[in-house]
Design an enzyme around this catalytic site. Structure first.
Site, short mmCIF file in Angstrom:
data_model
loop_
_atom_site.label_atom_id
_atom_site.label_comp_id
_atom_site.label_asym_id
_atom_site.label_seq_id
_atom_site.Cartn_x
_atom_site.Cartn_y
_atom_site.Cartn_z
N SER A 10 27.85 -119.95 10.29
CA SER A 10 27.18 -121.02 11.01
C SER A 10 26.97 -120.70 12.49
O SER A 10 27.20 -119.60 12.96
CB SER A 10 27.94 -122.33 10.89
OG SER A 10 29.15 -122.23 11.60
N LYS A 23 14.19 -128.56 19.37
CA LYS A 23 14.20 -127.17 19.80
C LYS A 23 15.10 -127.01 21.01
O LYS A 23 15.01 -127.78 21.97
CB LYS A 23 12.78 -126.72 20.14
CG LYS A 23 12.66 -125.30 20.64
CD LYS A 23 11.19 -124.99 20.89
CE LYS A 23 11.00 -123.58 21.39
NZ LYS A 23 9.59 -123.29 21.66
N TYR A 36 23.60 -123.19 9.60
CA TYR A 36 23.82 -124.62 9.81
C TYR A 36 24.69 -124.82 11.04
O TYR A 36 25.36 -123.89 11.51
CB TYR A 36 24.46 -125.27 8.57
CG TYR A 36 25.84 -124.71 8.26
CD1 TYR A 36 26.99 -125.33 8.75
CD2 TYR A 36 25.98 -123.56 7.51
CE1 TYR A 36 28.24 -124.80 8.49
CE2 TYR A 36 27.24 -123.04 7.24
CZ TYR A 36 28.36 -123.66 7.73
OH TYR A 36 29.60 -123.13 7.48
#
Length: 127
Positions: free
Chosen positions: A25, A9, A58
């Site tokens: 992305s 995280k 991504y």
């Protein structure tokens, strides 16, 4: 049985750029990626603290030491430069792995510098 657990995280990163005309992305400084064990092309969930948007994309590696957190393509419509975001990765784990698992959590400052690394999230809800 498998469980899906938080693996890494990046907490309260600031969006440095939103580039609508890119292929897609999120670009993230490679130093930050290394600290939270995230890899290029890995799927991430992004939560925008400013507007509540939640979406997936991504990773593309960004220049080391740059502090870059840039949303590209369609995702750029869900953020603005300066927004505060949380970036998460997850991993599928066997039941026997779950109890010993420690996610890597990077607490960021307003310059996208890591100010603290956690192996688990604190019980308090305010940081």
């Amino acid at each position: 049985m498998f469980r899906t657990m938080m693996k890494g995280k990046i907490h309260r990163a600031r969006v440095t750029e939103a580039n609508l005309n890119y292929v897609g992305s999120i670009t993230i400084d490679e130093d930050i990626l290394d600290a939270v064990d995230m890899l290029p092309n890995e799927k991430v969930q992004i939560v925008n603290n400013n507007n509540g948007a939640r979406f997936e994309t991504y990773i593309i590696p960004g220049e080391r030491g740059s502090g870059t957190v840039c949303l590209n393509g369609a995702a750029a419509r869900l953020v603005q430069e300066g927004d505060v975001v949380i970036i998460l990765t997850y991993a599928m784990m066997l039941e026997e792995e779950v109890r010993a698992h420690k996610p890597k959590v990077a607490i960021m400052n307003e310059n996208n510098e890591i100010v603290e690394m956690l192996g688990q999230e604190p019980a308090s809800t305010i940081m």
